[in-house]
Design a protein around this motif. Structure first.
Motif, short mmCIF file in Angstrom:
data_model
loop_
_atom_site.label_atom_id
_atom_site.label_comp_id
_atom_site.label_asym_id
_atom_site.label_seq_id
_atom_site.Cartn_x
_atom_site.Cartn_y
_atom_site.Cartn_z
N LEU A 8 0.84 -1.20 0.00
CA LEU A 8 0.00 0.00 0.00
C LEU A 8 0.87 1.25 0.00
CD1 LEU A 8 -2.73 1.56 0.39
CD2 LEU A 8 -2.13 1.52 2.82
N TRP A 9 1.84 1.32 0.91
CA TRP A 9 2.70 2.51 1.00
C TRP A 9 3.52 2.68 -0.28
CZ3 TRP A 9 1.69 6.26 4.20
CH2 TRP A 9 0.95 5.97 5.35
N GLU A 10 3.94 1.60 -0.92
CA GLU A 10 4.64 1.70 -2.20
C GLU A 10 3.74 2.31 -3.27
OE1 GLU A 10 6.03 -2.17 -3.32
OE2 GLU A 10 7.36 -2.32 -1.59
N ILE A 11 2.51 1.82 -3.33
CA ILE A 11 1.57 2.30 -4.35
C ILE A 11 1.32 3.79 -4.19
CG2 ILE A 11 -0.84 2.22 -5.11
CD1 ILE A 11 -0.72 -0.84 -4.60
N MET A 74 -3.02 1.00 -13.82
CA MET A 74 -4.19 0.40 -13.18
C MET A 74 -3.91 0.07 -11.71
SD MET A 74 -6.31 -1.64 -16.09
CE MET A 74 -7.56 -1.96 -14.89
N LEU A 75 -3.36 1.05 -10.99
CA LEU A 75 -3.13 0.95 -9.55
C LEU A 75 -4.05 1.95 -8.87
CD1 LEU A 75 0.76 0.95 -9.50
CD2 LEU A 75 -0.72 -1.00 -9.07
N TYR A 76 -4.74 1.49 -7.84
CA TYR A 76 -5.70 2.34 -7.14
C TYR A 76 -5.60 2.10 -5.64
CZ TYR A 76 -7.57 2.33 -11.86
OH TYR A 76 -7.70 2.44 -13.21
N ALA A 77 -5.89 3.14 -4.86
CA ALA A 77 -5.90 2.98 -3.41
C ALA A 77 -6.89 3.96 -2.81
CB ALA A 77 -4.52 3.21 -2.81
N TYR A 125 -6.39 -1.35 -1.49
CA TYR A 125 -5.72 -1.07 -2.76
C TYR A 125 -6.07 -2.16 -3.77
CZ TYR A 125 -2.12 -4.53 -1.49
OH TYR A 125 -1.45 -5.67 -1.13
N TRP A 126 -5.89 -1.78 -5.02
CA TRP A 126 -6.08 -2.68 -6.15
C TRP A 126 -4.78 -2.61 -6.93
CZ3 TRP A 126 -9.44 0.55 -3.93
CH2 TRP A 126 -10.65 0.01 -3.47
N ASP A 127 -4.11 -3.74 -7.07
CA ASP A 127 -2.76 -3.79 -7.59
C ASP A 127 -2.72 -4.63 -8.85
OD1 ASP A 127 -0.03 -3.93 -7.96
OD2 ASP A 127 0.40 -4.94 -6.07
N LEU A 151 -7.21 -9.32 -12.63
CA LEU A 151 -6.45 -8.11 -12.90
C LEU A 151 -5.43 -7.80 -11.81
CD1 LEU A 151 -9.31 -5.86 -14.31
CD2 LEU A 151 -7.70 -7.31 -15.54
N GLY A 152 -5.22 -8.70 -10.89
CA GLY A 152 -4.20 -8.47 -9.87
C GLY A 152 -4.76 -8.57 -8.47
N GLY A 153 -3.99 -8.06 -7.52
CA GLY A 153 -4.32 -8.21 -6.11
C GLY A 153 -5.21 -7.10 -5.58
N ASN A 154 -5.88 -7.43 -4.50
CA ASN A 154 -6.73 -6.48 -3.78
C ASN A 154 -6.58 -6.80 -2.30
OD1 ASN A 154 -9.91 -6.47 -2.57
ND2 ASN A 154 -9.13 -4.56 -3.39
#
Length: 159
Positions: A8-11, A74-77, A125-127, A151-154
């Motif tokens: 999360l902090w990286e995103i 496509m990164l969201y938090a 987050y959505w990774d 589409l990745g991790g959540n």
């Protein structure tokens, strides 16, 4: 700190701005703000005009929500937390930079500004871990099946 908290902090550290949402009477109000992320202290800060409506809204209700989006990757938090206002000149000087010079005349010692510090209480987050070809494949696969695209991790996190 868990791997998910670290991610999360990286995103959010890679995104220079987010939408800050406060309660304005009976409505929610969002506006874009430049972020100052302090991963070690687990805080997110903003420099704002001392006469900003955000400050009076936070005086009435300390809860706020921050939304981050990098649509290309496509990164969201989303980060929910409590906001505190400070007019500490040492803190203002610490955060001051070219962005502040553009928006607030007078420099760190003269500008009529305050700092909002957000202490997160919850985040999600959505990774996306796919490149564009893999994303296209996932979308086509989902279209022709009953399964949604991968589409990745959540992760939903308590902070």
């Amino acid at each position: 700190m868990t791997e998910e908290h670290e991610r999360l902090w990286e995103i959010i550290s890679d995104m220079p701005a987010c939408m800050v949402t406060t309660q304005d009477g009976d409505v929610m109000r969002a506006r874009p703000m430049a972020t100052f992320i302090d991963k070690d202290a687990r805080t997110i800060r903003f420099v704002t005009d001392n006469g900003s409506a955000k400050l009076s809204e936070l005086a009435d209700d300390h809860d706020l929500c921050l939304t981050f989006a990098d649509t290309k990757s496509m990164l969201y938090a989303s980060v929910s937390g409590k906001g505190k206002v400070s007019r500490d000149r040492d803190l203002i000087r610490k955060l001051w930079g070219p962005y502040c010079d553009v928006f607030f005349p007078g420099g760190a010692d003269e500008a009529d500004v305050a700092v909002i510090t957000v202490v997160p209480t919850q985040a999600e987050y959505w990774d996306n871990d796919k490149n564009s070809v893999a994303m296209a494949y996932e979308m086509v696969k989902a279209y022709f099946s009953d399964d949604g695209p991968d589409l990745g991790g959540n992760a939903k996190l308590s902070m």
